[in-house]
Design a protein around this motif. Structure first.
Motif, PDB file in Angstrom:
ATOM      1  N   ALA A 154       3.649  27.389   5.330  1.00 51.52           N
ATOM      2  CA  ALA A 154       2.336  27.749   4.775  1.00 51.52           C
ATOM      3  C   ALA A 154       1.652  26.539   4.157  1.00 51.52           C
ATOM      4  O   ALA A 154       0.427  26.394   4.249  1.00 51.52           O
ATOM      5  N   SER A 155       2.425  25.650   3.536  1.00 50.70           N
ATOM      6  CA  SER A 155       1.814  24.462   2.935  1.00 50.70           C
ATOM      7  C   SER A 155       1.208  23.557   4.010  1.00 50.70           C
ATOM      8  O   SER A 155       0.145  22.968   3.808  1.00 50.70           O
ATOM      9  N   THR A 156       1.881  23.459   5.164  1.00 50.32           N
ATOM     10  CA  THR A 156       1.338  22.649   6.255  1.00 50.32           C
ATOM     11  C   THR A 156       0.020  23.220   6.751  1.00 50.32           C
ATOM     12  O   THR A 156      -0.942  22.479   7.001  1.00 50.32           O
ATOM     13  N   LEU A 157      -0.038  24.550   6.887  1.00 50.15           N
ATOM     14  CA  LEU A 157      -1.280  25.194   7.315  1.00 50.15           C
ATOM     15  C   LEU A 157      -2.382  24.951   6.297  1.00 50.15           C
ATOM     16  O   LEU A 157      -3.530  24.636   6.668  1.00 50.15           O
ATOM     17  N   LEU A 158      -2.060  25.077   5.016  1.00 53.53           N
ATOM     18  CA  LEU A 158      -3.061  24.894   3.970  1.00 53.53           C
ATOM     19  C   LEU A 158      -3.608  23.469   3.983  1.00 53.53           C
ATOM     20  O   LEU A 158      -4.828  23.257   3.928  1.00 53.53           O
ATOM     21  N   LEU A 159      -2.718  22.477   4.064  1.00 55.67           N
ATOM     22  CA  LEU A 159      -3.157  21.086   4.055  1.00 55.67           C
ATOM     23  C   LEU A 159      -3.941  20.739   5.322  1.00 55.67           C
ATOM     24  O   LEU A 159      -4.940  20.007   5.255  1.00 55.67           O
ATOM     25  N   THR A 160      -3.519  21.258   6.470  1.00 52.69           N
ATOM     26  CA  THR A 160      -4.240  20.991   7.717  1.00 52.69           C
ATOM     27  C   THR A 160      -5.636  21.594   7.678  1.00 52.69           C
ATOM     28  O   THR A 160      -6.622  20.954   8.076  1.00 52.69           O
ATOM     29  N   PHE A 161      -5.731  22.825   7.197  1.00 53.14           N
ATOM     30  CA  PHE A 161      -7.036  23.483   7.100  1.00 53.14           C
ATOM     31  C   PHE A 161      -7.942  22.721   6.133  1.00 53.14           C
ATOM     32  O   PHE A 161      -9.126  22.486   6.415  1.00 53.14           O
ATOM     33  N   GLY A 162      -7.379  22.302   4.987  1.00 55.35           N
ATOM     34  CA  GLY A 162      -8.184  21.555   4.035  1.00 55.35           C
ATOM     35  C   GLY A 162      -8.660  20.223   4.593  1.00 55.35           C
ATOM     36  O   GLY A 162      -9.815  19.828   4.383  1.00 55.35           O
ATOM     37  N   PHE A 163      -7.790  19.532   5.336  1.00 57.58           N
ATOM     38  CA  PHE A 163      -8.190  18.251   5.924  1.00 57.58           C
ATOM     39  C   PHE A 163      -9.279  18.438   6.974  1.00 57.58           C
ATOM     40  O   PHE A 163     -10.246  17.668   7.022  1.00 57.58           O
ATOM     41  N   CYS A 164      -9.137  19.462   7.819  1.00 56.30           N
ATOM     42  CA  CYS A 164     -10.153  19.717   8.851  1.00 56.30           C
ATOM     43  C   CYS A 164     -11.504  20.043   8.218  1.00 56.30           C
ATOM     44  O   CYS A 164     -12.547  19.546   8.676  1.00 56.30           O
ATOM     45  N   MET A 165     -11.506  20.853   7.172  1.00 57.19           N
ATOM     46  CA  MET A 165     -12.761  21.169   6.509  1.00 57.19           C
ATOM     47  C   MET A 165     -13.376  19.932   5.859  1.00 57.19           C
ATOM     48  O   MET A 165     -14.595  19.760   5.852  1.00 57.19           O
ATOM     49  N   THR A 166     -12.516  19.053   5.338  1.00 57.32           N
ATOM     50  CA  THR A 166     -13.026  17.814   4.739  1.00 57.32           C
ATOM     51  C   THR A 166     -13.670  16.922   5.795  1.00 57.32           C
ATOM     52  O   THR A 166     -14.741  16.348   5.573  1.00 57.32           O
ATOM     53  N   VAL A 167     -13.024  16.804   6.960  1.00 59.17           N
ATOM     54  CA  VAL A 167     -13.584  15.991   8.045  1.00 59.17           C
ATOM     55  C   VAL A 167     -14.938  16.540   8.482  1.00 59.17           C
ATOM     56  O   VAL A 167     -15.919  15.792   8.623  1.00 59.17           O
ATOM     57  N   LYS A 369     -13.307   8.463   6.053  1.00 59.59           N
ATOM     58  CA  LYS A 369     -13.339   8.845   4.644  1.00 59.59           C
ATOM     59  C   LYS A 369     -12.435  10.043   4.371  1.00 59.59           C
ATOM     60  O   LYS A 369     -11.828  10.129   3.289  1.00 59.59           O
ATOM     61  N   ALA A 370     -12.330  10.959   5.341  1.00 57.52           N
ATOM     62  CA  ALA A 370     -11.425  12.097   5.160  1.00 57.52           C
ATOM     63  C   ALA A 370      -9.978  11.617   5.062  1.00 57.52           C
ATOM     64  O   ALA A 370      -9.185  12.168   4.283  1.00 57.52           O
ATOM     65  N   GLN A 371      -9.615  10.594   5.815  1.00 57.50           N
ATOM     66  CA  GLN A 371      -8.276  10.038   5.696  1.00 57.50           C
ATOM     67  C   GLN A 371      -8.047   9.449   4.315  1.00 57.50           C
ATOM     68  O   GLN A 371      -6.963   9.609   3.735  1.00 57.50           O
ATOM     69  N   ASP A 372      -9.056   8.777   3.791  1.00 56.72           N
ATOM     70  CA  ASP A 372      -8.922   8.221   2.440  1.00 56.72           C
ATOM     71  C   ASP A 372      -8.721   9.321   1.402  1.00 56.72           C
ATOM     72  O   ASP A 372      -7.865   9.217   0.514  1.00 56.72           O
ATOM     73  N   TYR A 373      -9.521  10.375   1.507  1.00 59.91           N
ATOM     74  CA  TYR A 373      -9.365  11.498   0.572  1.00 59.91           C
ATOM     75  C   TYR A 373      -8.006  12.175   0.753  1.00 59.91           C
ATOM     76  O   TYR A 373      -7.373  12.599  -0.228  1.00 59.91           O
ATOM     77  N   GLY A 374      -7.560  12.283   2.007  1.00 56.52           N
ATOM     78  CA  GLY A 374      -6.255  12.888   2.252  1.00 56.52           C
ATOM     79  C   GLY A 374      -5.124  12.092   1.622  1.00 56.52           C
ATOM     80  O   GLY A 374      -4.180  12.661   1.053  1.00 56.52           O
ATOM     81  N   LYS A 375      -5.207  10.775   1.703  1.00 56.83           N
ATOM     82  CA  LYS A 375      -4.189   9.933   1.060  1.00 56.83           C
ATOM     83  C   LYS A 375      -4.212  10.105  -0.451  1.00 56.83           C
ATOM     84  O   LYS A 375      -3.154  10.156  -1.097  1.00 56.83           O
ATOM     85  N   ALA A 376      -5.406  10.185  -1.016  1.00 55.80           N
ATOM     86  CA  ALA A 376      -5.505  10.372  -2.462  1.00 55.80           C
ATOM     87  C   ALA A 376      -4.908  11.708  -2.885  1.00 55.80           C
ATOM     88  O   ALA A 376      -4.166  11.791  -3.885  1.00 55.80           O
ATOM     89  N   ILE A 377      -5.211  12.760  -2.115  1.00 55.34           N
ATOM     90  CA  ILE A 377      -4.647  14.076  -2.443  1.00 55.34           C
ATOM     91  C   ILE A 377      -3.134  14.065  -2.289  1.00 55.34           C
ATOM     92  O   ILE A 377      -2.397  14.650  -3.100  1.00 55.34           O
ATOM     93  N   GLY A 378      -2.632  13.394  -1.239  1.00 52.44           N
ATOM     94  CA  GLY A 378      -1.187  13.298  -1.053  1.00 52.44           C
ATOM     95  C   GLY A 378      -0.505  12.603  -2.216  1.00 52.44           C
ATOM     96  O   GLY A 378       0.572  13.029  -2.677  1.00 52.44           O
TER      97      GLY A 378
END
Length: 403
Positions: A154-167, A369-378
């Motif tokens: 479920a965490s993988t789904l949540l993070l993937t969905f959040g990253f896609c929406m950010t992109v 920029k979405a990759q940058d935000y993803g790294k920060a969230i990670g």
């Protein structure tokens, strides 16, 4: 009458023999008694609370069993050696052994079932001699089936969905004109300067796309940078030479350079012979490129793509020819050689960010920029996870645990 000594000795021997038989006779008879294998030993109790259920979060064809161990496991020495797992397709049997669980184990997974079929299970306790005790209660029917969703991910789904929406959100913002800050990359900032220097000197530009094939990420990054360089050389009316190691890469490079010249409004300056195939032998290709450097004396050399042991040979030759050199590769072992011999080197993700940095296209900028935000969230999640683990809050760690 006199005393008969021989008769007395005989009676004494008989008396001692009776004593020995009285004391040791039962033990000897037990030791000599044949062991009847397969007969249940006395008081060998079966496990209790047997539970059988479909394995959760799997693709099917698996059933989990769990039980409470026999109370005789706690005895010293324990008469229990293992548990025999038996299975049948009906409650009345016949049951067949499908596995064995050692003492101390209270679970077993049956991976030999078929989805949709009903099964019944029971357990038998066995001792050290392999004798089986009384069977446990029969549990069933139970069947297996595949699940559509694995809740452990479920965490993988949540993070993937959040990253896609950010992109998607960042791409939409870029298309509406929002400006995103991208850290200046010296190697890319020097591209225009290097092309301008070649124009002033009246000497060509050499672009080496590496030894990779067209499907590799580093070669794709080389294609993007080649398009930028070719467009600028067309605007400045400067020759660009592209010797290729792979014939497919050569075909793509020809189309990229041709399209760049057309976009610059200079299609008549495009020369197909400037983009050509050399050879697919590593050091023969290196020798040919070195010859081009020494004959043509290019003002600027670009080494972008996949490079191996030839990296330092190329860079040293270009340095002897007096060229400005810009390099970029994802082969970490070769980066130090480029750093030592080139003027600018794209390190790490700078090579992959070059397409967004140079083109400024909204889809590329939004993704970067979405990759940058993803790294920060990670990074934030890791810090919070460390704090929660120290506080013994396992629910947070288990939720983000990679299964």
């Amino acid at each position: 009458m006199g005393y008969d000594r021989s008769a007395g000795r005989a009676r004494l021997r008989a008396f001692f023999l009776l004593i020995v038989l009285a004391v040791c006779g039962p033990a000897l008879s037990d030791a000599q008694a044949p062991v009847e294998m397969g007969q249940p030993p006395p008081n060998l109790s079966p496990p209790s609370a047997l539970v059988a259920q479909d394995t959760p979060n799997d693709r099917g064809e698996s059933i989990d069993l769990s039980w409470t161990a026999s109370p005789q496991e706690a005895l010293t020495p324990s008469p229990v050696a293992s548990y025999a797992i038996e299975r049948a397709v009906s409650a009345s049997g016949p049951f067949e052994a499908i596995g064995q669980a050692s003492i101390g184990e209270t679970s077993f997974t049956d991976n030999s079932v078929k989805d949709g079929n009903a099964y019944f299970y029971r357990l038998r306790t066995t001792d050290l001699q392999g004798r089986s005790g009384e069977a446990s209660a029969v549990i069933g029917p139970v069947s297996s089936k595949g699940q559509w969703f694995d809740r452990k991910k479920a965490s993988t789904l949540l993070l993937t969905f959040g990253f896609c929406m950010t992109v998607i959100g960042l791409i939409r913002a870029a298309r509406k004109g929002k400006k995103f800050y991208i850290r200046p990359i010296p190697g890319l900032s020097a591209v225009d300067e290097a092309i301008g220097r070649a124009t002033e000197m009246g000497r060509p530009i050499l672009f080496v796309p590496g030894l990779g094939v067209s499907s590799e990420v580093s070669t794709l990054a080389a294609f993007t940078l080649l398009g930028r360089v070719a467009k600028k050389t067309a605007e400045y009316q400067t020759q660009v030479i592209v010797p290729c190691y792979d014939p497919i890469v050569m075909t793509i490079c020809q189309e990229i350079v041709k399209s760049s010249f057309m976009d610059a409004g200079r299609p008549e300056l495009y020369r197909e012979n400037d983009v050509y195939f050399v050879t697919q032998d590593q050091f023969s290709y290196t020798a040919a490129v070195n010859g081009i450097m020494l004959r043509e004396l290019p003002a600027t050399n670009f080494y972008i793509g996949k490079f191996y042991a030839e990296s330092l040979v190329l860079a040293e030759t270009g340095s002897l020819a007096g060229s400005i050199q810009i390099a970029g590769t994802d082969e970490m072992v070769q980066i130090p050689f480029f750093v030592a011999a080139c003027d600018y080197t794209l390190i790490g993700e700078e090579l992959y960010a070059s397409s967004a940095y140079l083109s400024q296209e909204p889809p590329l900028l939004g993704t970067l920029k979405a990759q940058d935000y993803g790294k920060a969230i990670g990074a934030i999640v890791m810090v919070i996870g460390a704090i929660m683990a120290l506080a013994d809050q396992r629910w947070f760690v288990d939720f983000f645990k990679v299964q």
